[in-house]
Design a protein around this motif. Structure first.
Motif, PDB file in Angstrom:
ATOM      1  N   LEU A  84       0.831  -1.202   0.000  1.00  0.00           N
ATOM      2  CA  LEU A  84       0.000   0.000   0.000  1.00  0.00           C
ATOM      3  C   LEU A  84       0.870   1.259   0.000  1.00  0.00           C
ATOM      4  O   LEU A  84       0.558   2.238  -0.676  1.00  0.00           O
ATOM      5  CB  LEU A  84      -0.929   0.001   1.224  1.00  0.00           C
ATOM      6  N   SER A 101      -5.426   3.924   3.417  1.00  0.00           N
ATOM      7  CA  SER A 101      -4.698   4.088   2.154  1.00  0.00           C
ATOM      8  C   SER A 101      -5.648   4.441   1.017  1.00  0.00           C
ATOM      9  O   SER A 101      -5.347   5.299   0.186  1.00  0.00           O
ATOM     10  CB  SER A 101      -3.961   2.801   1.795  1.00  0.00           C
ATOM     11  N   VAL A 152      -6.026  -0.598   5.009  1.00  0.00           N
ATOM     12  CA  VAL A 152      -6.574  -0.537   3.651  1.00  0.00           C
ATOM     13  C   VAL A 152      -7.469   0.687   3.483  1.00  0.00           C
ATOM     14  O   VAL A 152      -7.351   1.439   2.509  1.00  0.00           O
ATOM     15  CB  VAL A 152      -7.361  -1.832   3.340  1.00  0.00           C
ATOM     16  N   GLN A 175      -6.682   8.010   1.228  1.00  0.00           N
ATOM     17  CA  GLN A 175      -5.553   8.838   0.775  1.00  0.00           C
ATOM     18  C   GLN A 175      -5.472   8.851  -0.743  1.00  0.00           C
ATOM     19  O   GLN A 175      -5.312   9.898  -1.371  1.00  0.00           O
ATOM     20  CB  GLN A 175      -4.238   8.278   1.345  1.00  0.00           C
ATOM     21  N   PHE A 176      -5.605   7.658  -1.312  1.00  0.00           N
ATOM     22  CA  PHE A 176      -5.515   7.524  -2.761  1.00  0.00           C
ATOM     23  C   PHE A 176      -6.640   8.307  -3.445  1.00  0.00           C
ATOM     24  O   PHE A 176      -6.405   9.068  -4.387  1.00  0.00           O
ATOM     25  CB  PHE A 176      -5.583   6.043  -3.132  1.00  0.00           C
ATOM     26  N   MET A 236      -5.962  12.005  -3.321  1.00  0.00           N
ATOM     27  CA  MET A 236      -4.968  12.439  -4.323  1.00  0.00           C
ATOM     28  C   MET A 236      -5.566  12.462  -5.715  1.00  0.00           C
ATOM     29  O   MET A 236      -5.356  13.378  -6.494  1.00  0.00           O
ATOM     30  CB  MET A 236      -3.766  11.496  -4.279  1.00  0.00           C
ATOM     31  N   PHE A 237      -6.357  11.410  -5.986  1.00  0.00           N
ATOM     32  CA  PHE A 237      -6.938  11.295  -7.320  1.00  0.00           C
ATOM     33  C   PHE A 237      -7.903  12.452  -7.589  1.00  0.00           C
ATOM     34  O   PHE A 237      -7.841  13.102  -8.632  1.00  0.00           O
ATOM     35  CB  PHE A 237      -7.673   9.954  -7.442  1.00  0.00           C
ATOM     36  N   LYS A 285      -8.009  15.339  -6.115  1.00  0.00           N
ATOM     37  CA  LYS A 285      -7.270  16.605  -6.141  1.00  0.00           C
ATOM     38  C   LYS A 285      -6.719  16.864  -7.545  1.00  0.00           C
ATOM     39  O   LYS A 285      -6.704  17.993  -8.023  1.00  0.00           O
ATOM     40  CB  LYS A 285      -6.125  16.537  -5.135  1.00  0.00           C
ATOM     41  N   LYS A 286      -6.271  15.780  -8.167  1.00  0.00           N
ATOM     42  CA  LYS A 286      -5.694  15.917  -9.509  1.00  0.00           C
ATOM     43  C   LYS A 286      -6.804  16.037 -10.551  1.00  0.00           C
ATOM     44  O   LYS A 286      -6.778  16.907 -11.416  1.00  0.00           O
ATOM     45  CB  LYS A 286      -4.828  14.689  -9.808  1.00  0.00           C
ATOM     46  N   VAL A 314       0.055  17.467  -7.573  1.00  0.00           N
ATOM     47  CA  VAL A 314      -0.467  18.760  -8.019  1.00  0.00           C
ATOM     48  C   VAL A 314       0.509  19.832  -7.567  1.00  0.00           C
ATOM     49  O   VAL A 314       0.843  19.927  -6.385  1.00  0.00           O
ATOM     50  CB  VAL A 314      -1.869  19.026  -7.425  1.00  0.00           C
TER      51      VAL A 314
END
Lengths: 327, 196
Positions: free
Chosen positions: A19, B86, B83, B89-90, B93-94, B96-97, A32
């Motif tokens: 992970l 994470s 899990v 978090q993922f 990030m996704f 945000k982009k 970003v």
């Protein structure tokens, strides 16, 4: 038992590593770009998150500064030092911003102002104001219940024994909280250098004010007439001072028959033109009472009979030592 | 029972009969915290649904291929928390982009999904109910839809509440809790709608 231990460590360690790897890759892939200036600006700010700048907090303000939406001087708490630092980061010059301090525009404490009633409701100015009750007969004056002292985040305001708020200029950061809180709008933010303050907010007629308050503005307009720079204006039975125009000469305070106007500066006792005068004629037209006379390239003279000792000539004179003033 | 019908019934059961918020009382924090406006409530619901579905997917594999296979059921809590954290978090990030606007709209609530107990509860219920892969996904998705339904419903009610004359002592959180209680009782009426 041995295998359980081994499997636990391996599976959890493996899962964590996997992970972590995934997140690491994702953070690179979905990175970003954030303006590094935002963080730099944020570092330089006081970090009190007080919201005095009008943004949601220091971080929001930092972002606005970095985007050029907010001025570098926008943080009233940080004052000039922070403004300079921000200007350095943003690569622009800090505009001269004079620090401000809150001033109370009411002098009528329990001693000076006639009492109308006894207020026994909720002990806040807001409550008293909503109920329309004031202990004093003046409906514009200080309610004396200390909302300003409570709202001040810097402990700069204390209520004195006369029932009036006192601002400690050293602690005041001009955060505007008291200005917003006071239900009678008695606070203004004035420049730190301001020495003259017209401490009354009553729009009542002169006769009425005279009857109920020893220190209220009775709208006699003497200050307006004496002011050499027209910094005072009558607005609906009240003399209002324009701090930007005021030159802190103290003449208005001297004239004021009710002692409504405070003057903290030093009054000029004597002013004269010395032999250093080169006769540039710069001062003569500036004199509000035409007390200065003299020819070009000759020494000028102040007519002491006419002179009101406002000090304007001293301020406009470009020659060092040509005009001497004594306090 | 026909498998398609069974899946459909499982979905309805998760959304209505065993609603995560109103029947199981999981995820009460965002239910009360983010239900001021229908718009934000809906965004929060969508984000939670997304994370829930992904979590169901991921935890099913971890549970059956690591924890059950190696006989380590006591590690469920630890591994599921890792899990979920994470994944959130993922997703953060996704988003945000991919959509800065949505990122701004979700704001602080996005990372808060990490600590939403409805997600952890959902992940733990999957091995407890011994769902297979498809069932797990449907269960996760249904839980998210149920959460969204509940939070949007109460947000709608709270928006109406802004204009009503609430007794002073009950203003704010108290009246919201009373509302939630009444809604929970209403949802109890769904019990017996379907049986699996």
């Amino acid at each position: 038992m041995q295998s359980t231990f081994l499997y636990s460590v391996l599976s959890m360690g493996g899962l964590g590593a996997l992970l972590a790897l995934g997140l690491g890759v994702a953070s690179k892939k979905f990175h970003v770009e954030r303006d590094p200036k935002i963080d730099e600006v944020n570092e330089a700010l006081p970090g009190a998150n007080c919201g005095a700048c009008g943004y949601a907090g220091c971080d929001a303000f930092a972002e606005a500064v970095a985007n050029g939406d907010a001025p570098v001087t926008g943080c009233p708490v940080g004052g000039e030092s922070v403004a300079e630092r921000l200007a350095e980061i943003m690569g622009s010059e800090a505009e001269e911003s004079e620090e401000q301090v809150a001033q109370v525009l009411c002098k009528g404490g329990t001693k000076e102002t006639a009492k109308a009633a006894e207020y026994e409701g909720i002990e806040t100015c807001t409550a008293a104001s909503v109920a329309g009750i004031s202990e004093k007969r003046c409906s514009y004056g200080c309610l004396g219940l200390g909302d300003c002292a409570h709202v001040c985040p810097f402990d700069a305001i204390t209520m004195n024994t006369n029932g009036l708020p006192e601002v400690d200029p050293d602690k005041c950061t001009a955060c505007n909280k008291c200005v917003e809180k006071c239900p009678h709008d008695l606070f203004v933010l004035a420049p730190v250098s301001g020495e003259n303050h017209i401490r009354c907010s009553s729009h009542d007629g002169g006769k009425f004010v005279r009857g109920i308050c020893e220190v209220g503005c009775i709208a006699c307009t003497q200050c307006v007439r004496v002011c050499p720079v027209d910094a005072i204006e009558m607005q609906d039975n009240l003399a209002v001072l324009d701090y930007e125009k005021c030159i802190n000469c103290g003449l208005c305070a001297e004239k004021c028959p009710t002692n409504t106007i405070d003057f903290y500066g030093e009054k000029i006792e004597h002013i004269e033109i010395t032999d250093d005068c080169v006769g540039c004629t710069r001062c003569a037209p500036e004199c509000p009472v035409d007390a200065i006379s003299g020819e070009l390239k000759e020494k000028h003279i102040i007519d002491q009979e006419k002179c009101i000792k406002c000090g304007i000539c001293y301020d406009v004179c470009k020659v060092d030592g040509a005009i001497k003033k004594e306090y | 029972m026909d498998s398609v019908q069974y899946i459909l019934l499982l979905f309805i059961s998760t959304v209505l009969i065993n609603n995560f918020v109103l029947i199981r009382f999981l995820g009460i924090c965002p239910f009360l915290g983010v239900s001021r406006y229908v718009d934000t409530a809906f965004s929060m619901g969508l984000a939670t649904t997304f994370v829930m579905t992904l979590t169901a997917f991921a935890t099913y594999f971890i549970n059956s291929y690591i924890l059950v296979a190696l006989d380590l059921p006591f590690l469920r809590y630890v591994s599921f928390i890792i899990v979920i954290a994470s994944l959130v978090q993922f997703v953060e990030m996704f988003i945000k982009k991919a959509s800065p606007v949505l990122y701004k709209a979700l704001g602080i609530y996005l990372p808060l999904i990490t600590t939403n107990c409805a997600i952890m509860g959902m992940a733990l219920l999957i091995p407890l109910n011994e769902y297979n892969f498809i069932e797990s996904i449907v269960f996760g998705f249904g839980a998210g839809v149920g959460f969204t339904l509940a939070i949007v419903l109460i947000a709608g009610l709270r928006e109406e509440l802004e204009f009503s004359d609430v007794p002073e002592a009950l203003q704010g959180v108290p009246i919201t809790l009373i509302l939630a209680g009444i809604m929970a009782m209403a949802f109890m009426g769904f019990a017996g709608l379907v049986t699996i």
